[in-house]
Design a protein around this motif. Structure first.
Motif, PDB file in Angstrom:
ATOM      1  N   VAL A 178       0.819  -1.104   0.045  1.00 42.17           N
ATOM      2  CA  VAL A 178       0.150  -0.727  -0.135  1.00 42.17           C
ATOM      3  C   VAL A 178       0.964   0.989   0.497  1.00 42.17           C
ATOM      4  CG1 VAL A 178      -2.018   1.615   1.504  1.00 42.17           C
ATOM      5  CG2 VAL A 178      -1.532  -1.281   1.849  1.00 42.17           C
ATOM      6  N   LEU A 179       0.729   2.769  -0.747  1.00 43.42           N
ATOM      7  CA  LEU A 179       1.464   3.889  -1.165  1.00 43.42           C
ATOM      8  C   LEU A 179       0.814   5.006  -0.720  1.00 43.42           C
ATOM      9  CD1 LEU A 179       3.638   4.378  -2.770  1.00 43.42           C
ATOM     10  CD2 LEU A 179       2.030   4.873  -4.911  1.00 43.42           C
ATOM     11  N   PHE A 180       1.532   5.477   0.353  1.00 36.52           N
ATOM     12  CA  PHE A 180       0.426   6.861   0.544  1.00 36.52           C
ATOM     13  C   PHE A 180       1.631   7.247   1.239  1.00 36.52           C
ATOM     14  CE2 PHE A 180       0.027   3.287   3.533  1.00 36.52           C
ATOM     15  CZ  PHE A 180       1.078   4.322   4.763  1.00 36.52           C
ATOM     16  N   ASP A 181       1.897   9.040   1.664  1.00 32.42           N
ATOM     17  CA  ASP A 181       1.919   9.997   2.199  1.00 32.42           C
ATOM     18  C   ASP A 181       1.931   9.576   3.897  1.00 32.42           C
ATOM     19  OD1 ASP A 181       3.827  10.664  -0.405  1.00 32.42           O
ATOM     20  OD2 ASP A 181       2.073  12.131  -0.360  1.00 32.42           O
ATOM     21  N   ALA A 182       2.853  10.491   4.584  1.00 31.36           N
ATOM     22  CA  ALA A 182       2.810   9.849   6.264  1.00 31.36           C
ATOM     23  C   ALA A 182       4.168  10.687   6.597  1.00 31.36           C
ATOM     24  CB  ALA A 182       3.256   8.529   6.463  1.00 31.36           C
ATOM     25  N   GLU A 183       3.817  11.403   7.926  1.00 29.61           N
ATOM     26  CA  GLU A 183       4.967  11.737   8.737  1.00 29.61           C
ATOM     27  C   GLU A 183       5.864  10.951   9.067  1.00 29.61           C
ATOM     28  OE1 GLU A 183       4.198  15.824  10.376  1.00 29.61           O
ATOM     29  OE2 GLU A 183       5.589  15.505  12.000  1.00 29.61           O
ATOM     30  N   VAL A 184       7.335  10.854   8.662  1.00 32.30           N
ATOM     31  CA  VAL A 184       8.122  10.116   9.086  1.00 32.30           C
ATOM     32  C   VAL A 184       9.443  11.171   9.488  1.00 32.30           C
ATOM     33  CG1 VAL A 184       9.276   7.970   8.644  1.00 32.30           C
ATOM     34  CG2 VAL A 184       7.230   8.187   7.999  1.00 32.30           C
ATOM     35  N   ASP A 185      10.338  10.556  10.644  1.00 37.57           N
ATOM     36  CA  ASP A 185      11.496  11.416  11.334  1.00 37.57           C
ATOM     37  C   ASP A 185      11.116  12.509  10.619  1.00 37.57           C
ATOM     38  OD1 ASP A 185      11.979   9.235  12.060  1.00 37.57           O
ATOM     39  OD2 ASP A 185      12.978   8.513   9.521  1.00 37.57           O
TER      40      ASP A 185
ATOM     41  N   LEU B 103      -9.241 -17.544  16.094  1.00 36.33           N
ATOM     42  CA  LEU B 103      -8.144 -18.796  14.404  1.00 36.33           C
ATOM     43  C   LEU B 103      -7.922 -17.119  13.901  1.00 36.33           C
ATOM     44  CD1 LEU B 103     -10.759 -21.547  13.656  1.00 36.33           C
ATOM     45  CD2 LEU B 103      -7.974 -21.297  14.545  1.00 36.33           C
ATOM     46  N   ALA B 104      -8.425 -15.979  13.516  1.00 34.76           N
ATOM     47  CA  ALA B 104      -8.406 -14.926  12.924  1.00 34.76           C
ATOM     48  C   ALA B 104      -8.565 -13.388  13.719  1.00 34.76           C
ATOM     49  CB  ALA B 104      -9.479 -14.621  11.253  1.00 34.76           C
ATOM     50  N   ILE B 105      -7.620 -12.602  13.760  1.00 33.52           N
ATOM     51  CA  ILE B 105      -7.869 -11.420  14.378  1.00 33.52           C
ATOM     52  C   ILE B 105      -7.817 -10.430  13.063  1.00 33.52           C
ATOM     53  CG2 ILE B 105      -6.609  -9.918  16.016  1.00 33.52           C
ATOM     54  CD1 ILE B 105      -5.152 -12.096  16.630  1.00 33.52           C
ATOM     55  N   PHE B 106      -8.623  -9.093  13.111  1.00 33.11           N
ATOM     56  CA  PHE B 106      -8.275  -7.922  12.677  1.00 33.11           C
ATOM     57  C   PHE B 106      -8.413  -7.059  12.920  1.00 33.11           C
ATOM     58  CE2 PHE B 106     -11.396  -4.343  10.036  1.00 33.11           C
ATOM     59  CZ  PHE B 106     -10.657  -4.663   9.571  1.00 33.11           C
ATOM     60  N   SER B 107      -6.840  -5.857  12.926  1.00 30.72           N
ATOM     61  CA  SER B 107      -6.836  -5.390  13.549  1.00 30.72           C
ATOM     62  C   SER B 107      -6.629  -3.658  12.688  1.00 30.72           C
ATOM     63  CB  SER B 107      -5.124  -5.585  14.084  1.00 30.72           C
ATOM     64  OG  SER B 107      -4.975  -6.596  14.380  1.00 30.72           O
ATOM     65  N   ALA B 108      -6.332  -2.999  13.586  1.00 32.42           N
ATOM     66  CA  ALA B 108      -5.849  -1.678  12.970  1.00 32.42           C
ATOM     67  C   ALA B 108      -5.064  -1.099  13.572  1.00 32.42           C
ATOM     68  CB  ALA B 108      -7.434  -0.396  13.215  1.00 32.42           C
ATOM     69  N   VAL B 109      -3.605  -0.872  12.432  1.00 31.58           N
ATOM     70  CA  VAL B 109      -1.992  -0.694  13.150  1.00 31.58           C
ATOM     71  C   VAL B 109      -2.209   0.676  12.316  1.00 31.58           C
ATOM     72  CG1 VAL B 109       0.650  -1.697  12.426  1.00 31.58           C
ATOM     73  CG2 VAL B 109      -2.199  -2.837  12.445  1.00 31.58           C
ATOM     74  N   ASP B 110      -1.251   1.952  14.207  1.00 30.26           N
ATOM     75  CA  ASP B 110      -0.340   2.744  12.938  1.00 30.26           C
ATOM     76  C   ASP B 110       1.212   2.431  12.540  1.00 30.26           C
ATOM     77  OD1 ASP B 110       0.368   4.862  12.854  1.00 30.26           O
ATOM     78  OD2 ASP B 110       0.073   6.073  15.025  1.00 30.26           O
ATOM     79  N   PRO B 111       1.378   2.902  11.328  1.00 28.05           N
ATOM     80  CA  PRO B 111       2.222   2.330  10.528  1.00 28.05           C
ATOM     81  C   PRO B 111       3.300   3.339  10.379  1.00 28.05           C
ATOM     82  CG  PRO B 111       0.606   3.372   8.431  1.00 28.05           C
ATOM     83  CD  PRO B 111      -0.333   3.706   9.863  1.00 28.05           C
ATOM     84  N   VAL B 112       3.132   3.965  11.380  1.00 30.30           N
ATOM     85  CA  VAL B 112       4.158   5.316  11.763  1.00 30.30           C
ATOM     86  C   VAL B 112       4.639   4.938  12.612  1.00 30.30           C
ATOM     87  CG1 VAL B 112       5.493   7.970  11.664  1.00 30.30           C
ATOM     88  CG2 VAL B 112       3.377   6.634   9.942  1.00 30.30           C
TER      89      VAL B 112
END
Length: 568
Positions: A330-337, A462-471
């Motif tokens: 997945v491609l997007f813009d994010a504030e990193v460092d 058996l399964a887990i649905f998660s919201a993850v902060d990728p940063v």
């Protein structure tokens, strides 16, 4: 051919799932006199697909594969009124239990939906009424050699569209071009021979006049590749092998696998494609393939015009555990460092989400685990009894399940499998097609007849649905499911996230909190990935999802596409 008999036959054998085509050539059946409105799908429309609320023109919604809709009629406040508008049913028994796709919708009047399912079936549907306009069923002309073999399901996940043409992969590793008004096949490109173990189930991508295509068959000793095909002529433009001969030791590159068996992601600003690359072959015997086995279990960045490798990032170099990097990036813009950066996010079968620099592949963040980890990196032994239970299993973590990205919260939504496996390697792996090239074997606890005691540490979900902060890498919220769950999710600009599970629940979550705000109960597993569009003529937002099970770990099979709507 007569439509009274199926066009293909699916047989489960000791070697896998075998496809035999019963028809001599493709068949198109017209069901309605309705005419599909003339409207060329332009490159500009494709580029805008991820932002246009009235369209969903490619598998992941747009080139960035965010699976995000800007349609804003359905909100957290009114989603409780979302209701089933119509269903589309597959009519042949052979199609049952092969529903892992995402429809596309072309925004005309009426909008036209193009929906696929296995084995190699494509329908044109009036997306406002649900009327099926034509049905195309693929079969090669003449004797096409050895039947295609697949390990894990005879699905088809969707089409690409450009101008007046649809493009679809087929189980025998071909790509076909189909007139989107008539359903008639225009040409066929045979990408790789089935008697060498190749197959195909993913939705291709059309970019800059070319079809970006991949390869499948890692369990059958293929050599993986990513390639480009001219969208007009069906001729190959370039091919990049994913087991580079000069970087592998000895002859191990020849059957080193590294397939790209899910849809690629494209950055149209830099003409770069990002491919998820599968595990090395043989799966659980690394002795015969020494070294890191580049580019296996990796996100691989290529130049879209030449196929030149820009960079790669391996999540499990020289892996022994079948942990493909299979989900689409997945491609997007994010504030990193402290600065805005273009980034690539990938949820791995390893159970971590990886945030990479889009320009250089630099690892910015490996998330907290979004499923349970147990005895990771323990090597397979020469018998199953002596190998500890290992989590994630051979299924993952995040399997092929497409991740969605919320532009509202900045979170990615990951569907993960959560159960243990054991792995056994064979010291001297004799192999010849059509046998699978595994180099040993592995088990998955929930499918074993007599697995013995489960590890105490496993929570049995058996399964887990998660919201993850990728940063930050933080797991923000989770919903645990007690049934297998394949397929992807979709986020909305109004703060909703839709996902289904193996128990047949199709759920709308509050993207911020993970609270269940609405759900619908299907009678089959929701293994497809949802999509949405807004129809301005009737003032409704629609949400569509396939609910028919499919492929690996399908709890309940069916044959339905459900389409929901809400009037603004």
């Amino acid at each position: 051919m007569s439509i009274d008999r199926p066009h293909a036959e699916i047989e489960r054998t000791d070697e896998g799932i075998a496809i035999e085509y019963l028809a001599d050539g493709p068949t198109t059946v017209r069901h309605s006199a309705q005419q599909i409105p003339r409207l060329d799908v332009t490159p500009e429309m494709l580029a805008d697909s991820g932002d246009d609320p009235e369209s969903w023109l490619m598998y992941g919604g747009g080139y960035a594969q965010q699976r995000f809709t800007t349609a804003d009629t359905i909100t957290p406040e009114n989603v409780s009124r979302l209701s089933l508008e119509y269903t589309v049913e597959a009519t042949e028994d052979v199609e049952r239990g092969k529903f892992e796709g995402t429809p596309v919708v072309v925004p005309s009047d009426p909008p036209i939906m193009y929906q696929t399912n296995g084995p190699d079936v494509l329908r044109a549907v009036n997306a406002r009424s649900g009327d099926v306009l034509w049905t195309y069923r693929y079969a090669p002309e003449g004797d096409d050699g050895q039947p295609a073999l697949l390990c894990c399901g005879s699905n088809n996940r969707g089409v690409a569209v450009l101008g007046d043409t649809l493009y679809m992969t087929t189980l025998d590793a071909s790509v076909v071009a189909i007139d989107r008004y008539t359903g008639q096949q225009q040409w066929r490109y045979d990408s790789a021979p089935t008697d060498e173990g190749y197959s195909a189930t993913w939705a291709p991508v059309v970019y800059d006049g070319s079809i970006l295509n991949g390869s499948a068959g890692g369990e059958y000793g293929i050599r993986g590749f990513v390639e480009s095909i001219n969208a007009d002529s069906g001729e190959r433009e370039w091919r990049t092998w994913t087991t580079p001969k000069d970087q592998w030791i000895g002859d191990s590159w020849q059957h080193g696998a590294a397939p790209n068996w899910m849809t690629v992601t494209v950055d149209s600003e830099t003409d770069t494609l990002y491919a998820s690359i599968g595990n090395a072959g043989p799966d659980v015997n690394g002795i015969v393939r020494p070294g890191p086995n580049v580019y296996t279990v990796a996100v691989l960045a290529l130049d879209t015009a030449s196929g030149d490798v820009q960079w790669y990032f391996q999540e499990s170099p020289h892996g022994w555990w079948d942990w493909d990097a299979s989900a689409p990036p997945v491609l997007f813009d994010a504030e990193v460092d402290g600065e805005s950066q273009r980034v690539v996010s990938h949820a791995g079968k390893t159970g971590w989400n990886y945030l990479l620099g889009a320009e250089d592949g630099k690892l910015h963040e490996r998330s907290d685990e979004f499923c349970q980890h147990l005895n990771m990196w323990s090597l397979p032994q020469d018998n199953l009894e002596d190998t500890p239970w290992i989590m994630p299993s051979a299924d993952g973590g995040s399997e092929w399940n497409p991740t969605s990205y919320s532009r509202q919260t900045g979170n990615v939504h990951v569907k993960a499998m959560n159960y243990p496996s054991k792995f056994q390697w064979d010291e001297d792996p004799e192999w010849n097609l059509p046998a699978q090239y595994l180099g040993g074997s592995f088990t998955v606890y929930p499918t074993m007849d007599d697995p013995g005691p489960a590890p105490d540490e496993w929570n049995r979900q058996l399964a887990i649905f998660s919201a993850v902060d990728p940063v930050s890498g933080e797991v923000v919220w989770q919903d645990e499911w007690d049934e297998f769950a394949m397929g992807g999710s979709m986020a909305t600009t109004t703060g909703l996230t839709f996902a289904g599970n193996g128990a047949g629940e199709f759920i709308a979550y509050d993207s911020e909190t993970g609270e269940r705000l609405w759900q619908y109960q299907f009678d089959a597993s929701v293994n497809g990935s949802p999509m949405s569009w807004y129809d301005p003529v009737v003032g409704k937002q629609y949400v569509a999802v396939q609910a028919g099970g499919g492929g690996l770990r399908s709890a309940t099979d069916g044959n339905t596409v459900g389409v929901f709507s809400l009037e603004g």
